[in-house]
Design a protein around this motif. Structure first.
Motif, PDB file in Angstrom:
ATOM      1  N   VAL A   4       0.939  -1.083   0.000  1.00 20.83           N
ATOM      2  CA  VAL A   4       0.000   0.000   0.000  1.00 20.83           C
ATOM      3  C   VAL A   4       0.975   1.124   0.000  1.00 20.83           C
ATOM      4  O   VAL A   4       1.746   1.217   0.894  1.00 20.83           O
ATOM      5  N   ASP A 118      -7.365  -3.657  -0.391  1.00 22.29           N
ATOM      6  CA  ASP A 118      -6.828  -3.328  -1.718  1.00 22.29           C
ATOM      7  C   ASP A 118      -6.362  -4.617  -2.401  1.00 22.29           C
ATOM      8  O   ASP A 118      -5.536  -5.358  -1.859  1.00 22.29           O
ATOM      9  N   LYS A 119      -6.848  -4.864  -3.606  1.00 21.62           N
ATOM     10  CA  LYS A 119      -6.539  -6.106  -4.319  1.00 21.62           C
ATOM     11  C   LYS A 119      -5.041  -6.294  -4.559  1.00 21.62           C
ATOM     12  O   LYS A 119      -4.561  -7.421  -4.665  1.00 21.62           O
ATOM     13  N   LYS A 120      -4.299  -5.195  -4.652  1.00 24.33           N
ATOM     14  CA  LYS A 120      -2.852  -5.282  -4.904  1.00 24.33           C
ATOM     15  C   LYS A 120      -2.110  -5.950  -3.746  1.00 24.33           C
ATOM     16  O   LYS A 120      -0.994  -6.426  -3.910  1.00 24.33           O
ATOM     17  N   VAL A 305      -5.363  -2.587   6.977  1.00 28.17           N
ATOM     18  CA  VAL A 305      -5.612  -2.486   5.540  1.00 28.17           C
ATOM     19  C   VAL A 305      -7.092  -2.704   5.232  1.00 28.17           C
ATOM     20  O   VAL A 305      -7.539  -2.447   4.113  1.00 28.17           O
ATOM     21  N   LYS A 307     -10.400  -1.489   4.832  1.00 31.43           N
ATOM     22  CA  LYS A 307     -10.832  -0.105   4.612  1.00 31.43           C
ATOM     23  C   LYS A 307     -11.897   0.351   5.608  1.00 31.43           C
ATOM     24  O   LYS A 307     -11.976   1.537   5.942  1.00 31.43           O
TER      25      LYS A 307
END
Length: 351
Positions: A4, A118-120, A305, A307
């Motif tokens: 991130v 976050d998919k990353k 992480v 959200k």
């Protein structure tokens, strides 16, 4: 330590999160056997483990928590590879988890809260899942050193004669924070023809860093040594800032080198065993919920992480994240070399 690029919140207990945690509680209470969950972690010191057990108990979980430093935890898991004791492990960074994955030690599982991340940051094989971001950096007592007098980088520590013996260096490399102190410096000297991928200059400078620093007295912590005035500079990690500032009554200054600071993502994974208990999966489903991560963030200064938990992030943690820049590091390279670097340092520098 994939990132991130903010590396690593109020509790938004929305219906989805409440439903998840309530379901976990209900199912675990009934559970086929309400099995005990053995949890290995490097993120349960300073009261975190007791808080985790208390909150988990409210949801019907029976936990046995083992507290180890990052490298010690990693090595123990490797040693127990053929007969794993732990059901779940969390707190290590993605580099360590990637190694466990390569060794076939993790069971694939996608927690119910993963759509809030976050998919990353998500492992494509679902072998481990991200929980919170972390950063490591140099610190100083801002009430004793004026901002315009603060050093700019790690190199300034051992090239400034007045700082000899006035900054803390790791006494061993058993933890992820100590490792970050090492690789943030070595990675400025990558050399494909050098020893273990690092130039001679890089190794010489790291040697000077250790030789000119001070080691902790028995029972002393890196931040306490600073607060006591024993040294001018030390190091710590992001989530530790609000905890130690309150405990020691000190306002810490942060050093953000031109190249930035190491930033990693703490993960959770389920160990591969002949029998992966339903309780282990339900525990992971609960651990990453906005409900628990929000409470964890408020109490211990983490940067979740998830959200839906990020509004609970401690104000001080948000400040530090704004003051620091993530270092652009090749973490795959670090992961491939770190064990050998540690060995070389232990044998030739810390001897």
């Amino acid at each position: 330590m994939f990132f991130v690029s903010a590396l690593f919140l109020g509790i938004l207990a929305g219906c989805g999160a409440n439903k998840t945690s309530q379901s976990a509680s209900k199912n675990t209470s009934k559970g086929e056997k309400n099995e005990k969950v053995v949890v290995y972690s490097n993120s349960v010191s300073n009261g975190r483990g007791d808080f985790l057990k208390e909150e988990a108990k409210k949801k019907g979980f029976k936990l046995e928590v083992v507290d180890l430093g990052g490298n010690d935890l990693f090595n123990r898991l490797i040693a127990e590879k053929d007969a794993p004791v732990a059901d779940v492990t969390f707190g290590m960074n993605q580099m360590m988890f990637t190694t466990l994955k390569k060794k076939g030690m993790l069971s694939a599982y996608s927690p119910k809260w993963l759509d809030k991340v976050d998919k990353k940051l998500i492992d494509k094989d679902s072998k481990f899942s991200p929980l919170s971001e972390q950063r490591v950096f140099m610190i100083y007592n801002s009430e004793k050193i004026k901002k315009n007098k603060v050093i700019k980088s790690w190199k300034d520590l051992y090239t400034t004669s007045s700082l000899k013996g006035k900054y803390i260096v790791p006494t061993n490399l058993g933890g992820a924070t100590a490792n970050a102190v090492v690789y943030t410096q070595l990675m400025n000297h990558k050399d494909k023809d050098g020893k273990l991928g690092i130039s001679n200059k890089g190794w010489n400078e790291l040697d000077k860093f250790f030789k000119n620093g001070a080691i902790l007295s028995e029972g002393q912590t890196e931040v306490a040594a600073l607060a006591n005035g024993d040294v001018d500079y030390s190091y710590t990690f992001l989530s530790n800032i609000p905890v130690v500032e309150q405990k020691l009554g000190v306002k810490l200054g942060i050093v953000n080198p031109p190249y930035g600071v190491p930033q990693t993502v703490e993960q959770v994974g389920i160990l591969k065993k002949k029998h992966v208990s339903a309780s282990a999966k339900k525990f992971v489903d609960w651990l990453g919920t906005a409900e628990f991560q929000g409470k964890w963030a408020e109490k211990f200064g983490t940067a979740p992480v998830n959200k839906d938990a990020q509004s609970s992030m401690n104000k001080r943690v948000k400040e530090v994240m704004k003051e620091t820049t993530p270092q652009n590091l090749d973490y795959e390279f670090v992961n491939d070399h770190l064990a050998k670097w540690d060995e070389n340092i232990e044998l030739n520098i810390l001897k």
